[in-house]
Design a protein around this motif. Structure first.
Motif, PDB file in Angstrom:
ATOM      1  N   ASN A  72      19.519  -4.217 -20.285  1.00 22.93           N
ATOM      2  CA  ASN A  72      19.793  -3.234 -19.432  1.00 22.93           C
ATOM      3  C   ASN A  72      21.446  -2.799 -19.263  1.00 22.93           C
ATOM      4  OD1 ASN A  72      17.231  -2.500 -18.472  1.00 22.93           O
ATOM      5  ND2 ASN A  72      17.367  -4.383 -17.066  1.00 22.93           N
ATOM      6  N   VAL A  73      22.208  -3.544 -19.515  1.00 21.55           N
ATOM      7  CA  VAL A  73      23.902  -3.099 -19.610  1.00 21.55           C
ATOM      8  C   VAL A  73      23.725  -2.311 -20.825  1.00 21.55           C
ATOM      9  CG1 VAL A  73      25.954  -4.320 -20.171  1.00 21.55           C
ATOM     10  CG2 VAL A  73      24.585  -5.206 -18.230  1.00 21.55           C
ATOM     11  N   LEU A  74      23.396  -2.802 -21.892  1.00 21.92           N
ATOM     12  CA  LEU A  74      23.395  -2.063 -23.183  1.00 21.92           C
ATOM     13  C   LEU A  74      22.835  -0.574 -22.903  1.00 21.92           C
ATOM     14  CD1 LEU A  74      23.029  -4.830 -25.675  1.00 21.92           C
ATOM     15  CD2 LEU A  74      25.142  -3.754 -24.797  1.00 21.92           C
ATOM     16  N   LEU A  75      21.659  -0.752 -22.363  1.00 20.88           N
ATOM     17  CA  LEU A  75      21.024   0.652 -22.337  1.00 20.88           C
ATOM     18  C   LEU A  75      21.590   1.380 -21.518  1.00 20.88           C
ATOM     19  CD1 LEU A  75      17.344  -0.704 -21.981  1.00 20.88           C
ATOM     20  CD2 LEU A  75      18.193   0.727 -23.855  1.00 20.88           C
ATOM     21  N   GLY A  76      22.391   1.163 -20.297  1.00 22.15           N
ATOM     22  CA  GLY A  76      22.819   1.955 -19.365  1.00 22.15           C
ATOM     23  C   GLY A  76      24.243   2.332 -20.177  1.00 22.15           C
ATOM     24  N   ARG A  99      15.518 -10.082 -31.831  1.00 27.22           N
ATOM     25  CA  ARG A  99      14.014 -10.210 -31.525  1.00 27.22           C
ATOM     26  C   ARG A  99      13.639  -9.691 -30.265  1.00 27.22           C
ATOM     27  NH1 ARG A  99       8.887  -9.926 -32.623  1.00 27.22           N
ATOM     28  NH2 ARG A  99       7.415 -11.520 -31.741  1.00 27.22           N
ATOM     29  N   VAL A 100      14.724  -9.779 -29.237  1.00 24.21           N
ATOM     30  CA  VAL A 100      14.546  -9.224 -28.092  1.00 24.21           C
ATOM     31  C   VAL A 100      14.400  -7.601 -28.074  1.00 24.21           C
ATOM     32  CG1 VAL A 100      15.601  -8.756 -25.907  1.00 24.21           C
ATOM     33  CG2 VAL A 100      15.758 -10.978 -26.700  1.00 24.21           C
ATOM     34  N   PHE A 101      15.271  -7.139 -28.968  1.00 22.91           N
ATOM     35  CA  PHE A 101      15.418  -5.470 -29.209  1.00 22.91           C
ATOM     36  C   PHE A 101      14.005  -5.124 -29.987  1.00 22.91           C
ATOM     37  CE2 PHE A 101      19.762  -6.219 -28.153  1.00 22.91           C
ATOM     38  CZ  PHE A 101      20.237  -4.986 -27.580  1.00 22.91           C
ATOM     39  N   GLY A 105      11.163  -2.622 -28.070  1.00 22.29           N
ATOM     40  CA  GLY A 105      11.409  -1.531 -28.513  1.00 22.29           C
ATOM     41  C   GLY A 105      12.514  -0.884 -28.210  1.00 22.29           C
ATOM     42  N   ALA A 106      13.609  -1.541 -27.898  1.00 22.80           N
ATOM     43  CA  ALA A 106      15.135  -0.995 -27.591  1.00 22.80           C
ATOM     44  C   ALA A 106      15.618  -0.810 -29.016  1.00 22.80           C
ATOM     45  CB  ALA A 106      15.815  -1.961 -26.698  1.00 22.80           C
ATOM     46  N   GLU A 107      15.219  -1.452 -30.233  1.00 24.06           N
ATOM     47  CA  GLU A 107      15.959  -1.099 -31.381  1.00 24.06           C
ATOM     48  C   GLU A 107      15.869   0.302 -31.662  1.00 24.06           C
ATOM     49  OE1 GLU A 107      12.360  -2.600 -34.027  1.00 24.06           O
ATOM     50  OE2 GLU A 107      14.190  -3.718 -34.134  1.00 24.06           O
ATOM     51  N   ALA A 108      14.883   0.839 -31.185  1.00 24.20           N
ATOM     52  CA  ALA A 108      14.632   2.693 -31.444  1.00 24.20           C
ATOM     53  C   ALA A 108      15.306   3.555 -30.779  1.00 24.20           C
ATOM     54  CB  ALA A 108      13.126   2.856 -30.971  1.00 24.20           C
ATOM     55  N   VAL A 109      16.349   3.200 -29.972  1.00 23.77           N
ATOM     56  CA  VAL A 109      17.240   3.728 -29.216  1.00 23.77           C
ATOM     57  C   VAL A 109      18.739   3.775 -29.366  1.00 23.77           C
ATOM     58  CG1 VAL A 109      15.649   4.242 -27.189  1.00 23.77           C
ATOM     59  CG2 VAL A 109      17.152   2.678 -27.011  1.00 23.77           C
ATOM     60  N   PHE A 110      18.691   2.696 -30.354  1.00 22.96           N
ATOM     61  CA  PHE A 110      20.096   2.169 -30.855  1.00 22.96           C
ATOM     62  C   PHE A 110      20.279   2.463 -32.318  1.00 22.96           C
ATOM     63  CE2 PHE A 110      19.857  -0.213 -26.731  1.00 22.96           C
ATOM     64  CZ  PHE A 110      21.164   0.048 -26.284  1.00 22.96           C
TER      65      PHE A 110
END
Length: 122
Positions: A72-76, A99-101, A105-110
């Motif tokens: 969440n820190v990274l997404l913010g 693996r967490v990303f 699915g967070a890997e798709a936004v970075f």
């Protein structure tokens, strides 16, 4: 190229160093990013973006663990950087962090790079 040290922070299981490389701010967390250490990363990330480092490269080579709070820190930070006209680039993620990303699915936004050099070249 300016590769000067900008700052560092530490709390228990996480140390964070920040330096500049041209127009990029390189943020290097080493250790475990979780509920107890999230502010150690959040504060330097926000400062790097506020100081005109809209392009931030997170060197994840020393990041051993990342939970949902860290994510969440990274997404913010990604949202803040994008609002400033830039972005967050992730480099050299360890398999356990990658693996967490992947799971979330967070890997798709970075923008994810295999190495720090690749991130800086991009």
């Amino acid at each position: 190229m300016d590769r000067g040290m900008v700052g560092s922070a530490s709390r228990g299981r996480l140390n964070v160093a920040v330096r500049r490389d041209g127009a990029s701010a390189i943020v290097t967390p080493v250790g475990e990013l979780d509920h107890h250490t999230a502010d150690v990363l959040r504060e330097p990330l926000e400062a790097a973006i506020a100081e005109g480092g809209a392009r931030v490269v997170l060197d994840c080579s020393g990041l051993e663990f990342c939970d949902s709070t860290g994510l969440n820190v990274l997404l913010g930070a990604r949202l803040q950087a994008e609002a400033a006209g830039g972005g967050i680039h992730l480099a050299a993620m360890q398999p356990v962090v990658a693996r967490v990303f992947e799971i979330t699915g967070a890997e798709a936004v970075f923008t994810v790079h295999d190495t720090l050099d690749a991130a800086l070249a991009g």
